[in-house]
Design an enzyme around this catalytic site. Structure first.
Site, PDB file in Angstrom:
ATOM      1  N   CYS A 261       0.819  -1.147   0.163  1.00  0.00           N
ATOM      2  CA  CYS A 261       0.200  -0.016   0.079  1.00  0.00           C
ATOM      3  C   CYS A 261       0.915   1.195  -0.147  1.00  0.00           C
ATOM      4  CB  CYS A 261      -0.950   0.051   1.345  1.00  0.00           C
ATOM      5  SG  CYS A 261       0.056   0.228   2.756  1.00  0.00           S
TER       6      CYS A 261
ATOM      7  N   CYS B 157       5.101   1.451   3.730  1.00  0.00           N
ATOM      8  CA  CYS B 157       6.390   1.275   4.261  1.00  0.00           C
ATOM      9  C   CYS B 157       6.904   2.526   3.836  1.00  0.00           C
ATOM     10  CB  CYS B 157       6.907  -0.005   3.755  1.00  0.00           C
ATOM     11  SG  CYS B 157       6.057  -1.345   3.914  1.00  0.00           S
TER      12      CYS B 157
ATOM     13  N   CYS C 120       4.354  -7.508   4.132  1.00  0.00           N
ATOM     14  CA  CYS C 120       4.108  -7.986   2.789  1.00  0.00           C
ATOM     15  C   CYS C 120       5.343  -8.779   2.218  1.00  0.00           C
ATOM     16  CB  CYS C 120       3.460  -6.858   1.957  1.00  0.00           C
ATOM     17  SG  CYS C 120       2.183  -6.241   2.488  1.00  0.00           S
TER      18      CYS C 120
ATOM     19  N   CYS D 179       3.488  -3.501   9.689  1.00  0.00           N
ATOM     20  CA  CYS D 179       2.365  -3.104   8.425  1.00  0.00           C
ATOM     21  C   CYS D 179       1.873  -1.811   9.012  1.00  0.00           C
ATOM     22  CB  CYS D 179       1.525  -4.078   8.394  1.00  0.00           C
ATOM     23  SG  CYS D 179       0.380  -3.879   6.822  1.00  0.00           S
TER      24      CYS D 179
ATOM     25  N   HIS E 190       4.418  -8.090  25.102  1.00  0.00           N
ATOM     26  CA  HIS E 190       3.596  -8.609  26.295  1.00  0.00           C
ATOM     27  C   HIS E 190       4.350  -8.668  27.524  1.00  0.00           C
ATOM     28  CE1 HIS E 190       0.323 -10.616  28.711  1.00  0.00           C
ATOM     29  NE2 HIS E 190       0.929 -11.595  28.779  1.00  0.00           N
TER      30      HIS E 190
ATOM     31  N   CYS F 175       4.878  -5.015  28.595  1.00  0.00           N
ATOM     32  CA  CYS F 175       3.918  -4.075  28.455  1.00  0.00           C
ATOM     33  C   CYS F 175       3.766  -3.122  29.856  1.00  0.00           C
ATOM     34  CB  CYS F 175       2.775  -4.794  28.065  1.00  0.00           C
ATOM     35  SG  CYS F 175       1.316  -3.683  27.759  1.00  0.00           S
TER      36      CYS F 175
ATOM     37  N   CYS G 104      -5.849  -3.950  31.228  1.00  0.00           N
ATOM     38  CA  CYS G 104      -5.121  -4.885  30.005  1.00  0.00           C
ATOM     39  C   CYS G 104      -6.377  -4.872  28.706  1.00  0.00           C
ATOM     40  CB  CYS G 104      -4.774  -6.194  30.618  1.00  0.00           C
ATOM     41  SG  CYS G 104      -4.122  -7.381  29.266  1.00  0.00           S
TER      42      CYS G 104
ATOM     43  N   CYS H  88      -5.859  -7.778  22.182  1.00  0.00           N
ATOM     44  CA  CYS H  88      -4.666  -7.555  22.039  1.00  0.00           C
ATOM     45  C   CYS H  88      -3.880  -8.862  21.760  1.00  0.00           C
ATOM     46  CB  CYS H  88      -4.058  -7.066  23.162  1.00  0.00           C
ATOM     47  SG  CYS H  88      -2.354  -6.610  23.362  1.00  0.00           S
TER      48      CYS H  88
ATOM     49  N   CYS I  78       7.882  -2.043  20.342  1.00  0.00           N
ATOM     50  CA  CYS I  78       6.996  -0.822  20.342  1.00  0.00           C
ATOM     51  C   CYS I  78       6.903  -0.383  21.668  1.00  0.00           C
ATOM     52  CB  CYS I  78       5.618  -1.351  19.708  1.00  0.00           C
ATOM     53  SG  CYS I  78       6.048  -2.084  17.795  1.00  0.00           S
TER      54      CYS I  78
ATOM     55  N   CYS J 298       0.312   1.693  19.643  1.00  0.00           N
ATOM     56  CA  CYS J 298      -0.993   0.796  19.487  1.00  0.00           C
ATOM     57  C   CYS J 298      -1.457   0.647  20.781  1.00  0.00           C
ATOM     58  CB  CYS J 298      -0.931  -0.175  18.744  1.00  0.00           C
ATOM     59  SG  CYS J 298       0.184  -0.302  17.167  1.00  0.00           S
TER      60      CYS J 298
ATOM     61  N   CYS K 207      -2.624  -4.403  20.111  1.00  0.00           N
ATOM     62  CA  CYS K 207      -1.519  -4.756  19.232  1.00  0.00           C
ATOM     63  C   CYS K 207      -2.148  -5.913  18.296  1.00  0.00           C
ATOM     64  CB  CYS K 207      -0.304  -5.577  20.004  1.00  0.00           C
ATOM     65  SG  CYS K 207       0.741  -6.341  18.694  1.00  0.00           S
TER      66      CYS K 207
ATOM     67  N   CYS L  31       1.207  -7.013  13.785  1.00  0.00           N
ATOM     68  CA  CYS L  31       1.526  -6.802  12.317  1.00  0.00           C
ATOM     69  C   CYS L  31       2.797  -7.247  12.062  1.00  0.00           C
ATOM     70  CB  CYS L  31       1.340  -5.275  12.068  1.00  0.00           C
ATOM     71  SG  CYS L  31       2.733  -4.143  12.649  1.00  0.00           S
TER      72      CYS L  31
HETATM   73 FE1  FSX Z   1       2.444  -4.132   3.131  1.00  0.00          FE
HETATM   74 FE2  FSX Z   1       4.185  -1.683   2.326  1.00  0.00          FE
HETATM   75 FE3  FSX Z   1       1.349  -3.055   5.256  1.00  0.00          FE
HETATM   76 FE4  FSX Z   1       1.355  -1.465   3.541  1.00  0.00          FE
HETATM   77  O1  FSX Z   1       3.681  -1.126   0.804  1.00  0.00           O
HETATM   78  S1  FSX Z   1       3.543  -3.975   5.166  1.00  0.00           S
HETATM   79  S2  FSX Z   1       0.268  -3.267   3.099  1.00  0.00           S
HETATM   80  S3  FSX Z   1       1.354  -0.843   5.633  1.00  0.00           S
HETATM   81  O2  FSX Z   1       3.250  -0.480   3.423  1.00  0.00           O
HETATM   82  O3  FSX Z   1       3.986  -3.729   1.943  1.00  0.00           O
HETATM   83 FE1  SF4 Z   2      -0.149  -8.124  27.316  1.00  0.00          FE
HETATM   84 FE2  SF4 Z   2      -1.622  -6.460  25.420  1.00  0.00          FE
HETATM   85 FE3  SF4 Z   2      -2.368  -6.858  27.939  1.00  0.00          FE
HETATM   86 FE4  SF4 Z   2      -0.315  -5.371  27.426  1.00  0.00          FE
HETATM   87  S1  SF4 Z   2      -2.423  -4.663  26.867  1.00  0.00           S
HETATM   88  S2  SF4 Z   2      -0.569  -6.693  29.077  1.00  0.00           S
HETATM   89  S3  SF4 Z   2       0.488  -6.616  25.851  1.00  0.00           S
HETATM   90  S4  SF4 Z   2      -2.259  -8.468  26.628  1.00  0.00           S
HETATM   91 FE1  SF4 Z   3       3.815  -2.975  17.194  1.00  0.00          FE
HETATM   92 FE2  SF4 Z   3       1.920  -4.703  17.432  1.00  0.00          FE
HETATM   93 FE3  SF4 Z   3       1.334  -2.090  16.730  1.00  0.00          FE
HETATM   94 FE4  SF4 Z   3       2.715  -3.853  15.109  1.00  0.00          FE
HETATM   95  S1  SF4 Z   3       0.397  -3.621  15.882  1.00  0.00           S
HETATM   96  S2  SF4 Z   3       3.185  -1.561  15.432  1.00  0.00           S
HETATM   97  S3  SF4 Z   3       3.870  -4.984  16.397  1.00  0.00           S
HETATM   98  S4  SF4 Z   3       2.281  -2.456  18.689  1.00  0.00           S
END
Ligand code: FSX
Ligand code: SF4
Ligand code: SF4
Length: 304
Positions: free
Chosen positions: A50, A53, A153, A191, A228, A231, A252, A258, A267, A279, A285, A288
């Protein structure tokens, strides 16, 4: 070139002491590192993605994208940000790949579709013939020093390879395996990936060689800790104090979906948007950065 150890530490947001730098440095990488004063040539191609990145990289703060482009790398081709287009751009891409064969770094964003001989994803044309992402990946993969698979991806298939997958989208590593391309691949999933993960990995490769990778080919530097386990809401999890909403500050998020118990990334300490939030602070979370995203992490807002 003024990239120093201090710059690298700044990018990574901590100390590099004891991080375990790989002893296995590809000869092409060594050559590139020796030539770092001339800036390492990078060719960036995009398949099924998309462009998030690239947008994430453009949001790099320390160093800024301007510093990355002017001081760290020589970005020779990038479909989104380059000024050139058409034959001028494509001809330059192949000239660079030939001139710096075995030395340039290939950044690949997006997955590679194999169905219909790759015709679901054209990335340019040469001499009146369309070039597929499949063909481009194989051609440049065979010539590069090393490949950075940027984004989930490219690293694992990601969203284009989710259930259904009519285009037979696959990760770059699969294309390399099936075509006996034995070049080092570093996966930088997400992602999109955090800009620090991309810039930090590039900086590490230029200064020290390939960083230590986990069994999903991710740099442990950024993907070596479980979210986790670290966190800030973990004490609530241990006491079974569960949130019913995204905005609850003292609970939580596990029961609203999550997925972080199954996710390794930094993160929790790096945070996003120049450290403003992340996130789990505002939602959950969704995992991703993991192979199998998004199918293995779906539904996002339920326990699975
Ligand atoms: Fe994939 Fe890149 Fe996700 Fe997007 O292009 S990792 S769909 S956020 O950005 O490849
Ligand atoms: Fe674990 Fe998510 Fe709860 Fe944080 S919010 S303690 S990462 S399950
Ligand atoms: Fe990090 Fe989870 Fe958010 Fe992805 S979805 S950026 S692994 S906190």
């Amino acid at each position: 070139m003024s990239l120093t150890r201090r710059d690298f530490v700044k990018i990574c947001g901590g100390t590099v002491a004891g991080l375990g730098i790989s002893q296995m440095v590809h000869p092409g990488l060594l050559m590139a590192m020796e030539k770092e004063a001339q800036k390492a040539p990078v060719i960036w191609i995009q398949g099924q993605g998309c462009t998030g990145c690239s947008v994430s990289l453009l949001n790099a703060v320390h160093p800024s994208i301007k510093e990355v482009l002017l001081k760290i790398i020589s970005l020779e081709y990038h479909p989104t940000v380059m000024a050139a287009k058409g034959a001028l751009a494509i001809d330059h891409l192949f000239e660079v790949a030939d001139k710096y064969e075995g030395e340039f770094f290939l950044a690949i964003e997006g997955s590679v579709p194999k169905a219909a001989d790759g015709k679901y994803c054209y990335v340019g044309e040469k001499d009146g013939q369309h070039i597929t992402m499949l063909e481009m990946t194989k051609t440049l993969g065979a010539k590069c020093a090393a490949t950075l698979s940027l984004g989930t991806c490219s690293a694992y298939g990601g969203i284009p390879a989710a259930w259904g997958n009519l285009t037979d989208a696959v990760p770059v590593t699969q294309i390399y395996q099936e075509n006996n391309i034995a070049k080092p691949v570093i996966n930088v999933p997400g992602c999109p990936p955090h800009p620090d993960w991309m810039v930090g990995t590039i900086a590490h490769v230029l200064l020290y060689g390939i960083p230590e990778l986990d069994n999903h080919l991710r740099p442990k530097l950024f993907f070596g800790s479980n979210i986790h386990d670290n966190c800030p809401y973990r004490s609530y999890y241990d006491q079974n104090v569960m949130s019913k909403t995204f905005t609850e500050k003292k609970a939580c998020r596990y029961e609203i979906g999550c997925k972080a118990p199954h996710v390794n990334a930094d993160c929790w300490k790096r945070r996003w948007n120049n450290g403003v939030n992340w996130c789990v602070e505002n939602a959950v979370c969704i995992g991703c950065v993991e192979p199998g995203f998004p199918d293995m992490m779906s539904p996002f807002y339920e326990v699975v």
